[in-house]
Design a protein around this motif. Sequence first.
Motif, mmCIF file in Angstrom:
data_model
loop_
_atom_site.group_PDB
_atom_site.id
_atom_site.type_symbol
_atom_site.label_atom_id
_atom_site.label_comp_id
_atom_site.label_asym_id
_atom_site.label_seq_id
_atom_site.Cartn_x
_atom_site.Cartn_y
_atom_site.Cartn_z
ATOM 1 N N THR A 58 0.796 -1.162 -0.269
ATOM 2 C CA THR A 58 0.099 -0.123 0.138
ATOM 3 C C THR A 58 0.888 1.254 0.041
ATOM 4 O OG1 THR A 58 -0.291 -0.063 2.454
ATOM 5 C CG2 THR A 58 -1.902 -1.099 1.154
ATOM 6 N N GLN B 267 -2.714 16.758 1.530
ATOM 7 C CA GLN B 267 -3.998 16.110 1.977
ATOM 8 C C GLN B 267 -4.538 16.242 0.430
ATOM 9 O OE1 GLN B 267 -5.338 15.801 5.162
ATOM 10 N NE2 GLN B 267 -3.678 16.758 6.338
ATOM 11 N N LEU B 268 -5.155 14.906 -0.030
ATOM 12 C CA LEU B 268 -5.769 14.843 -1.191
ATOM 13 C C LEU B 268 -7.198 14.459 -0.931
ATOM 14 C CD1 LEU B 268 -2.678 13.117 -2.749
ATOM 15 C CD2 LEU B 268 -3.288 15.360 -3.337
ATOM 16 N N GLU C 74 -11.653 18.651 -12.573
ATOM 17 C CA GLU C 74 -10.585 19.618 -12.897
ATOM 18 C C GLU C 74 -9.294 18.865 -12.776
ATOM 19 O OE1 GLU C 74 -10.687 23.033 -13.357
ATOM 20 O OE2 GLU C 74 -12.811 22.777 -12.971
ATOM 21 N N GLN C 75 -8.099 19.288 -13.509
ATOM 22 C CA GLN C 75 -6.917 18.841 -13.406
ATOM 23 C C GLN C 75 -5.818 19.772 -12.958
ATOM 24 O OE1 GLN C 75 -5.737 16.420 -16.549
ATOM 25 N NE2 GLN C 75 -7.780 15.146 -16.720
ATOM 26 N N ARG C 76 -4.897 19.352 -12.272
ATOM 27 C CA ARG C 76 -3.830 20.163 -11.657
ATOM 28 C C ARG C 76 -2.529 19.182 -11.896
ATOM 29 N NH1 ARG C 76 -4.332 22.958 -6.008
ATOM 30 N NH2 ARG C 76 -2.350 22.018 -5.287
ATOM 31 N N ARG D 133 3.863 7.118 4.304
ATOM 32 C CA ARG D 133 2.687 6.673 4.955
ATOM 33 C C ARG D 133 3.138 7.507 6.596
ATOM 34 N NH1 ARG D 133 2.065 0.802 6.198
ATOM 35 N NH2 ARG D 133 4.286 1.101 6.644
ATOM 36 N N GLU E 55 -7.444 1.952 2.896
ATOM 37 C CA GLU E 55 -6.292 1.619 3.929
ATOM 38 C C GLU E 55 -6.712 2.605 5.054
ATOM 39 O OE1 GLU E 55 -2.086 2.272 3.889
ATOM 40 O OE2 GLU E 55 -1.867 0.178 4.248
ATOM 41 N N TYR F 82 -5.529 -1.335 12.523
ATOM 42 C CA TYR F 82 -5.158 -1.110 11.251
ATOM 43 C C TYR F 82 -6.545 -1.705 10.351
ATOM 44 C CZ TYR F 82 -3.166 -2.096 6.413
ATOM 45 O OH TYR F 82 -2.702 -2.281 5.170
ATOM 46 N N GLY G 198 0.056 -2.360 7.319
ATOM 47 C CA GLY G 198 0.616 -1.973 6.127
ATOM 48 C C GLY G 198 1.718 -2.211 5.583
ATOM 49 N N GLN H 215 -3.344 6.948 -15.692
ATOM 50 C CA GLN H 215 -2.845 7.045 -14.448
ATOM 51 C C GLN H 215 -2.538 8.652 -14.520
ATOM 52 O OE1 GLN H 215 0.264 4.188 -14.304
ATOM 53 N NE2 GLN H 215 -0.991 2.412 -14.275
ATOM 54 N N ALA I 106 -4.036 11.125 -15.809
ATOM 55 C CA ALA I 106 -5.296 11.982 -15.914
ATOM 56 C C ALA I 106 -5.712 11.730 -14.252
ATOM 57 C CB ALA I 106 -6.328 11.359 -16.696
ATOM 58 N N THR I 107 -5.716 10.430 -13.685
ATOM 59 C CA THR I 107 -6.381 10.161 -12.341
ATOM 60 C C THR I 107 -5.545 10.900 -11.327
ATOM 61 O OG1 THR I 107 -7.050 8.081 -13.033
ATOM 62 C CG2 THR I 107 -6.639 8.526 -10.612
ATOM 63 N N ARG I 108 -4.020 11.118 -11.445
ATOM 64 C CA ARG I 108 -3.350 11.896 -10.558
ATOM 65 C C ARG I 108 -3.575 13.198 -10.663
ATOM 66 N NH1 ARG I 108 1.899 13.506 -10.177
ATOM 67 N NH2 ARG I 108 2.487 13.193 -12.478
ATOM 68 N N ALA I 109 -3.879 13.756 -11.963
ATOM 69 C CA ALA I 109 -3.970 15.323 -12.008
ATOM 70 C C ALA I 109 -5.362 15.666 -11.463
ATOM 71 C CB ALA I 109 -3.779 15.454 -13.484
ATOM 72 N N GLU I 110 -6.251 14.631 -11.567
ATOM 73 C CA GLU I 110 -7.554 14.997 -10.973
ATOM 74 C C GLU I 110 -7.412 15.029 -9.519
ATOM 75 O OE1 GLU I 110 -9.891 12.808 -14.730
ATOM 76 O OE2 GLU I 110 -9.934 11.988 -12.919
ATOM 77 N N THR I 111 -6.742 13.901 -9.016
ATOM 78 C CA THR I 111 -6.614 13.855 -7.557
ATOM 79 C C THR I 111 -5.739 15.154 -7.037
ATOM 80 O OG1 THR I 111 -6.484 11.410 -8.024
ATOM 81 C CG2 THR I 111 -5.702 12.481 -5.705
ATOM 82 N N ALA I 112 -4.870 15.590 -7.882
ATOM 83 C CA ALA I 112 -4.024 16.912 -7.399
ATOM 84 C C ALA I 112 -4.824 18.000 -7.289
ATOM 85 C CB ALA I 112 -2.781 16.961 -8.369
ATOM 86 N N ALA I 113 -5.843 18.134 -8.133
ATOM 87 C CA ALA I 113 -6.663 19.212 -8.111
ATOM 88 C C ALA I 113 -7.579 19.421 -6.902
ATOM 89 C CB ALA I 113 -7.673 19.182 -9.425
ATOM 90 N N THR I 114 -7.587 18.102 -5.938
ATOM 91 C CA THR I 114 -8.341 18.086 -4.997
ATOM 92 C C THR I 114 -7.401 18.317 -3.551
ATOM 93 O OG1 THR I 114 -8.223 15.671 -4.677
ATOM 94 C CG2 THR I 114 -10.136 16.580 -5.832
ATOM 95 N N LYS I 115 -6.434 18.677 -3.863
ATOM 96 C CA LYS I 115 -5.236 18.963 -2.771
ATOM 97 C C LYS I 115 -5.598 20.047 -1.966
ATOM 98 C CE LYS I 115 -0.376 19.087 -2.156
ATOM 99 N NZ LYS I 115 1.050 18.932 -2.729
ATOM 100 N N VAL I 116 -5.475 19.951 -0.590
ATOM 101 C CA VAL I 116 -5.773 21.072 0.103
ATOM 102 C C VAL I 116 -4.670 22.057 0.366
ATOM 103 C CG1 VAL I 116 -6.744 22.071 2.449
ATOM 104 C CG2 VAL I 116 -7.434 19.702 1.341
ATOM 105 N N ASP I 117 -4.904 23.315 -0.248
ATOM 106 C CA ASP I 117 -3.982 24.392 0.047
ATOM 107 C C ASP I 117 -4.253 25.293 1.280
ATOM 108 O OD1 ASP I 117 -2.404 23.854 -2.311
ATOM 109 O OD2 ASP I 117 -3.960 24.606 -3.440
ATOM 110 N N PHE I 118 -3.493 24.885 2.199
ATOM 111 C CA PHE I 118 -3.644 25.726 3.506
ATOM 112 C C PHE I 118 -3.290 27.110 3.529
ATOM 113 C CE2 PHE I 118 -3.857 21.260 5.025
ATOM 114 C CZ PHE I 118 -5.258 21.306 5.603
#
Lengths: 368, 160
Positions: free
Chosen positions: A96, A116-117, A143-145, A154, A254, A275, B66, B138, B140-152
């Motif tokens: 993981t 944090q994602l 959206e994409q970034r 971990r 997880e 866990y 883990g 992969q 695309a998924t990474r970029a989509e996930t990155a767009a949900t990253k919290v910017d404090f």
Amino acid sequence: MYVAVKGGEAAIRNAHKLLADRRRGDRDVASIQLDQIVEQMSLAVDRVMAEGSLYDPELAALAIKQARGDLIEAIFLVRAYRTTLARFGYTKSLETAQMRIERRISATFKDLPGGQLLGPTFDYTHRLLDPELADDTPIEAPEQRDEPDVPTPRVTDILGHGGMIEEDGELPEGAVAGDLTREPLTFPLERDLRLQALARGDEGFLLGLAYSTQRGYARSHPFVGEIRIGEVEVELEVAELDFPLTLGSIRVTECQMVNQFKGSSKQPPQFTRGYGLVFGQSERKAMSMSLCDRALRARELGEDITATAQDEEFVISHSDNVQSTGFVEHLKLPHYVDFQAELDLIRRMRAEHERNRLEGEETKEAAE
Amino acid sequence: MIKENTQSTQTGGAPDLQRKAAMALLAQATAQEIAAFWAEWSDKPDVETLRGPETGLVMLRGRIGGGGAPFNLGEATVTRATVRLGNGSVGHAYALGRHREKVRLAAVFDALWQRPECRQDVQQGVLEPIANRLKQEQEATRAETAATKVDFFTMVRGDD
């Protein structure tokens, strides 16, 4: 004497035909397709895979369709299906730490490396019904970034460096992971078998027990160290090749629960851990599992066993919803002969009661 | 079991790693794309099926905490096949799921990949397109996930 009674074949046949009709429902409404269930009811599919203990989204979707959306019935169907297949082997352990992350949060560290994602979460939604979903309104692409691919270590490893938290669990030297699909459970269990049972355990049952620990029954003061959801590669070693084969990827959730301290005269206090690891996207289940895992470690950690959630035999023996539903639901099947015997018994008891009463009255009269 | 005696598995090391990578891509092909690669393949060899395609189960293992000792998490369906080509080359395939024809064709391409005269064509015509698709998905998924990253950010309060 055993008396076999036959009957009801036509009734059963017609009942199943009726079931098929009701399952299909109004013929003017399109029949739901398996790919629609996989794509649009994906968390139901994940639950059936997790508790059916079989990772195969199309099969889980078929089971959901066949069970008319009754998820425990669908889980039952999946469990029955798996008994028809041969076992090719045990995979290498899923890593993981190498997950392709789709969601990853920590409630203990704000600024953890990798960030944090939030991913596709219900959190922070307002839980207001959305009438637009009743129609086929087009949905925008997400959206994409562009971000550099930074490592997402971990949280338990970050804390682990200072020895502030216990290490990942180990089994005694030479121990082979137990498999409850091959050997009947004998209590007490090692943690590996408990985790296997919890991973396939009923979400509602484990959620209730997890909640009980928060309400003070075996309180462990938990924090979510980390939840991560994403895909991990599956590798299998096979006899015909000299290298482990990649079979593909599966999605898992997880949860690393970080709990209050444990120390001894020899060891300084450190955080303990629970866990959770579950097929699919299911953080409620993974969190519940980790809380139950931690509560069930009471014996190992030298804690007083005072609450239901710490009672291994109780928790594990009642966590499987296929077993539970089988035994509860069998009560509705014909018990005519059993009940006849009970009727006979209660008639005799009542007759005896009446005799005793009359005798009592006679004695009383005689005494007077 | 059919033990290999082709050069690639005898020598170990790098060829093994190459074949492992090739088989990993074939396992992750979709049924449609691998069928299309096979349809386009010119000079199709004779294929004899030695085993399967057959569907069974593997028990997936997790690790306690883990990264600790293994435990049995639950099973997955897996389909496997072994084929022999007319020229004697033996190919294997294993993949998650129950797509029998896909796995049979994956075994065919594994067998072809082991033939030096075919390897380049398998690499370019089959493996690279699969790898590119996986990479795109992969990323695309990474970029989509990155767009949900919290910017404090910190709110400055009061007037200074």
